[in-house]
Design a protein around this motif. Sequence first.
Motif, short mmCIF file in Angstrom:
data_model
loop_
_atom_site.label_atom_id
_atom_site.label_comp_id
_atom_site.label_asym_id
_atom_site.label_seq_id
_atom_site.Cartn_x
_atom_site.Cartn_y
_atom_site.Cartn_z
N PRO A 85 0.80 -1.24 0.00
CA PRO A 85 0.00 0.00 0.00
C PRO A 85 0.83 1.27 0.00
O PRO A 85 0.41 2.28 -0.59
CB PRO A 85 -0.84 -0.14 1.27
N ILE A 86 1.99 1.25 0.62
CA ILE A 86 2.84 2.44 0.62
C ILE A 86 3.42 2.67 -0.77
O ILE A 86 3.51 3.81 -1.25
CB ILE A 86 3.98 2.30 1.65
N THR A 87 3.80 1.59 -1.47
CA THR A 87 4.30 1.70 -2.83
C THR A 87 3.24 2.30 -3.75
O THR A 87 3.54 3.17 -4.58
CB THR A 87 4.73 0.32 -3.36
N LEU A 88 2.00 1.85 -3.61
CA LEU A 88 0.91 2.37 -4.45
C LEU A 88 0.72 3.87 -4.23
O LEU A 88 0.46 4.61 -5.18
CB LEU A 88 -0.39 1.62 -4.15
N VAL A 89 0.85 4.32 -2.98
CA VAL A 89 0.74 5.75 -2.70
C VAL A 89 1.89 6.51 -3.35
O VAL A 89 1.69 7.53 -4.02
CB VAL A 89 0.72 6.01 -1.17
N LYS A 90 3.11 6.00 -3.19
CA LYS A 90 4.29 6.67 -3.74
C LYS A 90 4.25 6.72 -5.26
O LYS A 90 4.75 7.68 -5.87
CB LYS A 90 5.56 5.95 -3.28
N GLU A 91 3.66 5.72 -5.90
CA GLU A 91 3.57 5.68 -7.35
C GLU A 91 2.47 6.59 -7.91
O GLU A 91 2.35 6.73 -9.13
CB GLU A 91 3.32 4.24 -7.82
N GLY A 92 1.69 7.19 -7.02
CA GLY A 92 0.63 8.08 -7.47
C GLY A 92 -0.64 7.38 -7.90
O GLY A 92 -1.54 8.01 -8.46
N ARG A 93 -0.75 6.09 -7.62
CA ARG A 93 -1.95 5.35 -7.99
C ARG A 93 -3.07 5.51 -6.97
O ARG A 93 -4.21 5.14 -7.23
CB ARG A 93 -1.62 3.86 -8.17
N ILE A 94 -2.74 6.04 -5.82
CA ILE A 94 -3.71 6.23 -4.75
C ILE A 94 -3.90 7.71 -4.47
O ILE A 94 -2.93 8.47 -4.39
CB ILE A 94 -3.24 5.51 -3.46
N HIS A 95 -5.15 8.12 -4.32
CA HIS A 95 -5.49 9.51 -4.03
C HIS A 95 -6.24 9.56 -2.70
O HIS A 95 -7.17 8.78 -2.48
CB HIS A 95 -6.34 10.09 -5.15
N TYR A 96 -5.82 10.47 -1.83
CA TYR A 96 -6.47 10.58 -0.53
C TYR A 96 -7.91 11.05 -0.69
O TYR A 96 -8.18 11.99 -1.45
CB TYR A 96 -5.71 11.56 0.37
N ARG A 97 -8.81 10.38 0.01
CA ARG A 97 -10.21 10.79 -0.08
C ARG A 97 -10.37 12.19 0.50
O ARG A 97 -9.77 12.54 1.50
CB ARG A 97 -11.12 9.80 0.67
N ASN A 98 -11.21 12.98 -0.18
CA ASN A 98 -11.40 14.37 0.22
C ASN A 98 -12.87 14.70 0.06
O ASN A 98 -13.67 13.89 -0.40
CB ASN A 98 -10.54 15.29 -0.65
N ILE A 99 -13.24 15.90 0.45
CA ILE A 99 -14.59 16.40 0.20
C ILE A 99 -14.54 17.26 -1.07
O ILE A 99 -13.46 17.70 -1.48
CB ILE A 99 -15.14 17.20 1.39
N PRO A 100 -15.67 17.49 -1.72
CA PRO A 100 -15.66 18.29 -2.95
C PRO A 100 -15.05 19.66 -2.72
O PRO A 100 -15.24 20.29 -1.68
CB PRO A 100 -17.15 18.40 -3.30
#
Length: 379
Positions: free
Chosen positions: A346-361
């Motif tokens: 999961p840390i690799t996926l974040v570092k690779e930019g494949r994961i985006h932190y959930r946010n509000i509109p």
Amino acid sequence: MSTKQNRGRSQQPSRRQVLKYSAAAALATPFISRAWANTVEINMLAWYGHGEPDIVGAFEEANNVKFKPKYYAGGDNMLGLIAQSPPGTYDVILSDAEFVQQLNAAGYIEPLDTGDYPFDDMLYEDFTKFPGHWDGDTLYSMMVRFGHLGVSYNKNAISAEEAMSYSCFWKPEVQGKVGHFDWHLPSLGMMSLYNGNGAGLWDLDDAAWEKVQETTLSLRPQVGGFFDYGGTFNSLKNGEMLAMCGIGDWITGVLEKDGAPVASVVPKEGGIQWTESYCIGKGSEKADIVKKFIQYMLSPEGQVKSAQMAAYPGFCITKGGRKLLNEVDPKEANRTGQVDGMPNDPITLVKEGRIHYRNIPVQQSLEDWNDFWSEYKNA
């Protein structure tokens, strides 16, 4: 981190070691030594599972406390429950990270002392100053676990290759068998990623927001239902739904461990990170024991309990927690990619930019998204 957070001299134990030992001591102290005292009740507001015995039981016994959890699903619901309650009702609040700023702005939570928590043990630099958890240099919420959302599917109906795109939700063979977790942020976020908005998935101008609505509405003929936690779990378990939008391993992981033919993956368009954090409720008279509980949940032992949570699994956020998970439960560590060098780490996926932190509109309000969600459900 600040000099305050690194002020220990080399011959002294690090803050992480001190917190590790103090968290362990919290469970080692004989319960009988406090048996004469009345049990202290701690009012908790959280997602289901966080106040259950597999998570809090050992801490309760060691500290002569009893958690009284009130459970919610979705940050909008959490804010509503707090707004309807007298100040000081909740001692500890588990918040989705994207709602911490609103809790702080509304005056619902207390500031935290950065020196109380093991920032030097975090697995990833972003986690040390996670978006929204701080107001300047003042900490208001402490991240304790996270997970990823993507395509969740029945492996007998959708292939692993097909699951690598959100387009599988439109597969003719699963018509009427696609479900939604009934909260607008995860599903609409996925539709935004499918439209190619990438890192800007929450920051939509009028045209992009209109397109997200069009894409979502085009999925409606495929949809067989909108479900809460229990309904999502059961509909995937019994095969009523063959794909689910808006969730991830936090649901399918429990089923997968029980042998169900389900899985969750981060597709090529990207995935979304859910992040859970603890806050101390404004006006709580039990801030000291709540701080001790948060420290316990950040200790290696607490992190392993969190990763193994019976209600829904999550990823460790500390190096110590991940190390201990690999030692005591290598099967779960491997299943979830929490092993150095694994491609789905999961840390690799974040570092690779494949994961985006959930946010509000960003350009719309939560009400805008919620109103469309209601229209979509009734379409």
